[in-house]
Design a protein around this motif. Structure first.
Motif: not given
Length: 367
Positions: A205-211, A229-246
């Motif tokens: 995932v990380y290299p795909a986001l970076e590229r 390390g997702f924050l290094q290549v994408a800064k907006y962090y969203y909530a909630p993960g409605w597809w996975e409540g548990g």
């Protein structure tokens, strides 16, 4: 007041009772117990010490309860087979068992999504309750039997985050053409809103986001997302993960190997899975908060999906569920069951659990 028992101590006590279910002396049981060695392939890398560590914890519990006679050797994704092929390895007998979420295998049967959890479905506690008391286990294992496997609940992430995005997503139109790493049925649902879903392994995932070949990615929550390390290549962090409540994970076992186990070992395995299940959720609850704080301090910008996006996603989810129910009796049976349980449990949740949690969140600085 008696001090609370740890999941490990509770498991060892329970397993001991299961193993002592006759008047035969313990030494005689120990002498007659066979030595068994299994291999477990995980769908996750070793670097994710909670989700991969759940498999290691399970292995430890089983070994301790059998005096080292029942050993489960754990392997990370890619050491034997890729993470998304764990069920295939169990089905063919390449390994005896796997630690994996069943929703990875909706290509085999869409009903397997319910083993892990579906978008706008149940939270962690509700999923566990549905599995044990609303025939969830029986429904999923009826499907898995066709693939020469049987599953035990063995872990839950709790509610997940919505993922890291390279740009802000303010309205439904912003989803059009978005290349998003997302698993399970969420991909089919988001596709209705214009998203181009990608299901790829965590390590890619990380290299795909970076590229820029990915615009966004979700995985679990702050603790794992920080490690990846997702924050290094994408800064907006969203909530909630409605597809996975548990999101529930499972120990998926080759059916022949499972059937060959002595009854005592089956009882130990079942109790070890329950203890590992509790360990994983408790661990995530302990580590996600500090990880979120660290990422915010490093520049993560928290965002919520807008009401318009949430409403559109719910509408698309119901459309997908209707389509799949028309094609698959097993899917329809599981979906009907989840809806009935959800409608029964949510009023109680709203009255009590939700009110308590909401009050504590609002007043957390006052005590």
């Amino acid at each position: 007041m008696t001090a609370p028992q740890t999941p490990r101590r509770q498991f060892l006590k329970t397993a001991g009772l299961a193993a002592a279910g006759s008047v035969v002396a313990a030494p005689a049981i120990a002498q007659s117990a066979p030595e068994i060695s299994w291999r477990l392939t995980s769908s996750f890398p070793k670097s994710l010490d909670t989700i991969y560590g759940t498999a290691e914890t399970l292995s430890k519990y089983v070994s301790e309860a059998t005096g080292g006679k029942f050993k489960i050797q754990t392997f990370s994704a890619g050491e034997i087979v890729p993470g998304l092929q764990a069920l295939d390895a169990v089905q063919t007998g390449s390994v005896e068992c796997a630690h994996t979420p069943t929703y990875f295998y909706i290509g085999k049967d869409p009903a397997l999504a319910f083993g892990t959890g579906v978008p706008f479905g149940l939270n962690a506690r509700q999923q566990h309750s549905w599995w044990h008391f609303m025939q969830g286990r029986e429904m999923i294992n009826a499907v898995l039997e066709r693939y020469n496997a049987v599953a035990y609940a063995c872990g839950n992430s709790g509610a997940q985050m919505g993922g890291f995005f390279r740009k802000e997503i303010k309205d439904v139109a912003d989803l059009n053409g978005l290349k998003f790493r997302v698993g399970g049925l969420a991909g089919q649902i988001l596709a209705k809103l214009g998203v181009v879903p990608q299901q790829i392994a965590p390590g890619d995932v990380y290299p795909a986001l970076e590229r820029g070949t990915l615009d966004a990615a979700e995985f679990v929550g702050p603790y794992d997302d920080e490690k990846l390390g997702f924050l290094q290549v994408a800064k907006y962090y969203y909530a909630p993960g409605w597809w996975e409540g548990g999101a529930m994970l499972h120990l998926v076992v080759n059916k022949q190997k499972h059937d060959e186990l002595p009854a005592t070992y089956k009882a130990i395995l079942a109790n070890a899975c329950e203890a590992a299940n509790n360990w994983m959720l408790a661990k995530y609850d302990a580590v996600n908060g500090p990880a979120l704080r660290r990422m915010v301090e490093k520049g993560a910008e928290l965002r919520f999906f807008s009401p318009a996006i949430m409403d559109a996603a719910l509408k698309a989810s119901n459309e997908v569920y209707a389509e799949l129910s028309a094609k698959s009796p097993d899917f329809k049976k599981a979906w009907d069951s989840v809806q009935a349980y959800r409608n029964e449990v949510l009023p109680w949740w709203q009255l009590n659990e939700f009110q308590y949690d909401s009050f504590m969140v609002r007043t957390r600085g006052r005590s």
